[in-house]
Design a protein around this motif. Structure first.
Motif, PDB file in Angstrom:
ATOM      1  N   GLU A 175     -10.913   0.594   2.642  1.00 12.99           N
ATOM      2  CA  GLU A 175     -11.230   0.826   1.222  1.00 12.99           C
ATOM      3  C   GLU A 175     -11.240  -0.501   0.453  1.00 12.99           C
ATOM      4  O   GLU A 175     -12.071  -0.723  -0.431  1.00 12.99           O
ATOM      5  N   LEU A 176     -10.294  -1.380   0.777  1.00 10.12           N
ATOM      6  CA  LEU A 176     -10.207  -2.662   0.067  1.00 10.12           C
ATOM      7  C   LEU A 176     -11.401  -3.555   0.403  1.00 10.12           C
ATOM      8  O   LEU A 176     -11.986  -4.198  -0.475  1.00 10.12           O
ATOM      9  N   VAL A 177     -11.785  -3.574   1.682  1.00 16.91           N
ATOM     10  CA  VAL A 177     -12.944  -4.377   2.078  1.00 16.91           C
ATOM     11  C   VAL A 177     -14.204  -3.800   1.414  1.00 16.91           C
ATOM     12  O   VAL A 177     -15.079  -4.539   0.942  1.00 16.91           O
ATOM     13  N   ASN A 178     -14.254  -2.490   1.333  1.00 14.14           N
ATOM     14  CA  ASN A 178     -15.385  -1.828   0.678  1.00 14.14           C
ATOM     15  C   ASN A 178     -15.465  -2.222  -0.795  1.00 14.14           C
ATOM     16  O   ASN A 178     -16.544  -2.524  -1.318  1.00 14.14           O
ATOM     17  N   ALA A 179     -14.307  -2.254  -1.458  1.00 16.80           N
ATOM     18  CA  ALA A 179     -14.261  -2.647  -2.879  1.00 16.80           C
ATOM     19  C   ALA A 179     -14.748  -4.092  -3.023  1.00 16.80           C
ATOM     20  O   ALA A 179     -15.508  -4.416  -3.952  1.00 16.80           O
ATOM     21  N   ALA A 180     -14.341  -4.957  -2.098  1.00 16.20           N
ATOM     22  CA  ALA A 180     -14.793  -6.361  -2.141  1.00 16.20           C
ATOM     23  C   ALA A 180     -16.305  -6.428  -2.013  1.00 16.20           C
ATOM     24  O   ALA A 180     -16.986  -7.135  -2.757  1.00 16.20           O
ATOM     25  N   SER A 239      -8.841 -10.312   8.294  1.00 20.12           N
ATOM     26  CA  SER A 239      -7.549  -9.621   8.226  1.00 20.12           C
ATOM     27  C   SER A 239      -6.646 -10.249   9.268  1.00 20.12           C
ATOM     28  O   SER A 239      -6.988 -10.264  10.459  1.00 20.12           O
ATOM     29  N   VAL A 240      -5.503 -10.748   8.840  1.00 23.40           N
ATOM     30  CA  VAL A 240      -4.598 -11.398   9.796  1.00 23.40           C
ATOM     31  C   VAL A 240      -3.478 -10.422  10.136  1.00 23.40           C
ATOM     32  O   VAL A 240      -2.648 -10.084   9.280  1.00 23.40           O
ATOM     33  N   THR A 241      -3.498  -9.938  11.387  1.00 21.97           N
ATOM     34  CA  THR A 241      -2.510  -8.949  11.815  1.00 21.97           C
ATOM     35  C   THR A 241      -1.576  -9.504  12.897  1.00 21.97           C
ATOM     36  O   THR A 241      -0.522  -8.927  13.151  1.00 21.97           O
ATOM     37  N   ASP A 242      -1.970 -10.606  13.522  1.00 22.61           N
ATOM     38  CA  ASP A 242      -1.159 -11.228  14.582  1.00 22.61           C
ATOM     39  C   ASP A 242       0.068 -11.903  13.933  1.00 22.61           C
ATOM     40  O   ASP A 242      -0.097 -12.829  13.125  1.00 22.61           O
ATOM     41  N   PRO A 243       1.288 -11.435  14.279  1.00 19.40           N
ATOM     42  CA  PRO A 243       2.484 -11.998  13.628  1.00 19.40           C
ATOM     43  C   PRO A 243       2.595 -13.515  13.781  1.00 19.40           C
ATOM     44  O   PRO A 243       3.029 -14.206  12.855  1.00 19.40           O
ATOM     45  N   ALA A 244       2.167 -14.046  14.938  1.00 14.93           N
ATOM     46  CA  ALA A 244       2.265 -15.503  15.139  1.00 14.93           C
ATOM     47  C   ALA A 244       1.358 -16.229  14.142  1.00 14.93           C
ATOM     48  O   ALA A 244       1.731 -17.267  13.580  1.00 14.93           O
ATOM     49  N   ALA A 278     -14.925 -11.393  -5.061  1.00 15.34           N
ATOM     50  CA  ALA A 278     -14.524 -10.371  -4.072  1.00 15.34           C
ATOM     51  C   ALA A 278     -12.995 -10.296  -3.977  1.00 15.34           C
ATOM     52  O   ALA A 278     -12.415  -9.217  -3.817  1.00 15.34           O
ATOM     53  N   THR A 279     -12.353 -11.455  -4.091  1.00 18.59           N
ATOM     54  CA  THR A 279     -10.890 -11.502  -4.030  1.00 18.59           C
ATOM     55  C   THR A 279     -10.279 -10.683  -5.166  1.00 18.59           C
ATOM     56  O   THR A 279      -9.364  -9.876  -4.965  1.00 18.59           O
ATOM     57  N   GLU A 280     -10.804 -10.879  -6.360  1.00 18.96           N
ATOM     58  CA  GLU A 280     -10.246 -10.145  -7.501  1.00 18.96           C
ATOM     59  C   GLU A 280     -10.548  -8.645  -7.377  1.00 18.96           C
ATOM     60  O   GLU A 280      -9.721  -7.815  -7.758  1.00 18.96           O
ATOM     61  N   ASN A 281     -11.726  -8.319  -6.823  1.00 14.98           N
ATOM     62  CA  ASN A 281     -12.001  -6.889  -6.596  1.00 14.98           C
ATOM     63  C   ASN A 281     -10.940  -6.276  -5.679  1.00 14.98           C
ATOM     64  O   ASN A 281     -10.496  -5.145  -5.891  1.00 14.98           O
ATOM     65  N   ILE A 282     -10.548  -7.025  -4.649  1.00  9.01           N
ATOM     66  CA  ILE A 282      -9.516  -6.517  -3.723  1.00  9.01           C
ATOM     67  C   ILE A 282      -8.205  -6.325  -4.482  1.00  9.01           C
ATOM     68  O   ILE A 282      -7.524  -5.302  -4.327  1.00  9.01           O
ATOM     69  N   MET A 283      -7.852  -7.296  -5.311  1.00  8.00           N
ATOM     70  CA  MET A 283      -6.589  -7.183  -6.050  1.00  8.00           C
ATOM     71  C   MET A 283      -6.602  -5.963  -6.982  1.00  8.00           C
ATOM     72  O   MET A 283      -5.652  -5.176  -7.018  1.00  8.00           O
ATOM     73  N   VAL A 284      -7.700  -5.807  -7.708  1.00  2.83           N
ATOM     74  CA  VAL A 284      -7.788  -4.690  -8.653  1.00  2.83           C
ATOM     75  C   VAL A 284      -7.792  -3.357  -7.892  1.00  2.83           C
ATOM     76  O   VAL A 284      -7.105  -2.406  -8.288  1.00  2.83           O
ATOM     77  N   ALA A 285      -8.534  -3.305  -6.798  1.00  2.00           N
ATOM     78  CA  ALA A 285      -8.574  -2.075  -5.997  1.00  2.00           C
ATOM     79  C   ALA A 285      -7.184  -1.764  -5.448  1.00  2.00           C
ATOM     80  O   ALA A 285      -6.724  -0.608  -5.473  1.00  2.00           O
ATOM     81  N   ALA A 286      -6.501  -2.801  -4.958  1.00  4.03           N
ATOM     82  CA  ALA A 286      -5.161  -2.586  -4.386  1.00  4.03           C
ATOM     83  C   ALA A 286      -4.220  -2.032  -5.461  1.00  4.03           C
ATOM     84  O   ALA A 286      -3.458  -1.085  -5.212  1.00  4.03           O
ATOM     85  N   GLU A 287      -4.295  -2.608  -6.655  1.00  2.00           N
ATOM     86  CA  GLU A 287      -3.405  -2.143  -7.732  1.00  2.00           C
ATOM     87  C   GLU A 287      -3.732  -0.690  -8.099  1.00  2.00           C
ATOM     88  O   GLU A 287      -2.834   0.093  -8.416  1.00  2.00           O
TER      89      GLU A 287
END
Ligand SMILES: Cc1cc2nc3c(=O)[nH]c(=O)nc-3n(C[C@H](O)[C@H](O)[C@H](O)COP(=O)(O)O)c2cc1C
Length: 249
Positions: A30-35, A51-56, A116-125
């Motif tokens: 959904e967030l990538v879609n909003a971006a 998307s960074v999912t690898d803990p290292a 796109a970054t701000e769209n992600i932030m607004v969508a996340a909120e």
């Protein structure tokens, strides 16, 4: 006048403490879609998202940014200015890609990435999440490029740490509108000394009263300290951007 969107926009605060709860794959989509639905300069879609999912890798990025707390978030995105995809299209069509290397096209990719970054932030909120945008990935772009295997014509611009908020920091007061919103022309003659003095006081009170990292600092102090830092910090950015093939003319 207000509405739910205005209400949410004016309630934004950066979140740096998260519950131990990952975002679901659906939320990430959904967030990538909003971006992707943000405006994009000349419809050229000049950015990519990692998307960074690898803990290292998360720990390595925490070292770059200096933000240890980011590893406790629910999801981490790196927002990448990207002309690589369009370079491939140009090459496939036998077009001279000269224009893609221009300052104009680099700026366009920066605009696209930031919007796109701000769209992600607004969508996340809007989903009850919170987070922090991180320019501090620029502390070591070489490391970021290596970690994320970024090709030529790309540049890592921003990280976004997101998650379920564990705290609700006080809202940071913004500048008085008279000092930053003009009509028809920049108002060079106006004297905003009083407004800025009042704002300095407001920011001092904000820093003094906030629950974490309280201190006595005005906005003017903040700007002075921002500009008094290490001159060598990020001094390689221009060269690094050009080494990636971007902004060469
Ligand atoms: C382009 C950009 C880069 C930022 N980089 C960082 C960062 O590296 N680390 C951080 O803790 N906050 C970062 N922030 C968040 C700002 O510090 C924050 O938005 C600002 O202090 C206002 O506070 P608020 O977001 O809580 O209203 C960044 C924000 C933007 C827009």
């Amino acid at each position: 006048m207000t509405n739910p969107i205005l209400e949410q926009l004016t309630q934004h605060r950066s979140i740096r403490e998260f519950e131990d709860r990952p975002l679901s794959p659906h939320q990430v989509t959904e967030l990538v879609n909003a971006a992707q639905h943000a405006s994009t300069s000349t419809f050229s879609q000049q950015y990519s998202i990692v998307s960074v999912t690898d803990p290292a890798k998360l720990h390595a990025i925490a070292d770059v940014t200096g933000h240890r707390w980011m590893v406790n978030g629910g999801h981490y995105f790196v927002m990448v200015a990207d002309q690589y995809r369009n370079l491939k299209i140009a090459k496939a069509h036998g077009i001279d890609p000269y224009m893609l290397h221009s300052t104009d096209k680099f700026l366009a990719s920066v605009f696209d990435t930031a919007i796109a970054t701000e769209n992600i932030m607004v969508a996340a909120e809007s989903m009850g999440l919170g987070g922090t945008i991180m320019g501090s990935v620029l502390n070591n772009p070489r490391k970021m490029i290596e970690l994320l295997n970024l090709p030529e014509m790309t540049f890592p611009l921003l990280g976004i740490a997101l998650g379920y908020p564990k705290d609700k920091p006080e809202l940071k007061p913004r500048l008085p509108k008279a000092s930053m919103h003009f009509e028809n022309q920049y108002d060079l003659d106006a004297n905003f000394d009083q407004e800025l003095t009042d704002y300095d006081q407001l920011i001092r009170e904000y820093y003094q009263s906030r629950s974490t990292n309280g201190r006595s600092e005005t906005f003017s102090h903040h700007i002075v300290s921002e500009l008094s830092g290490n001159r060598n910090l990020r001094s390689d950015l221009f060269a690094m951007i050009q080494a990636q093939g971007l902004m060469t003319h």
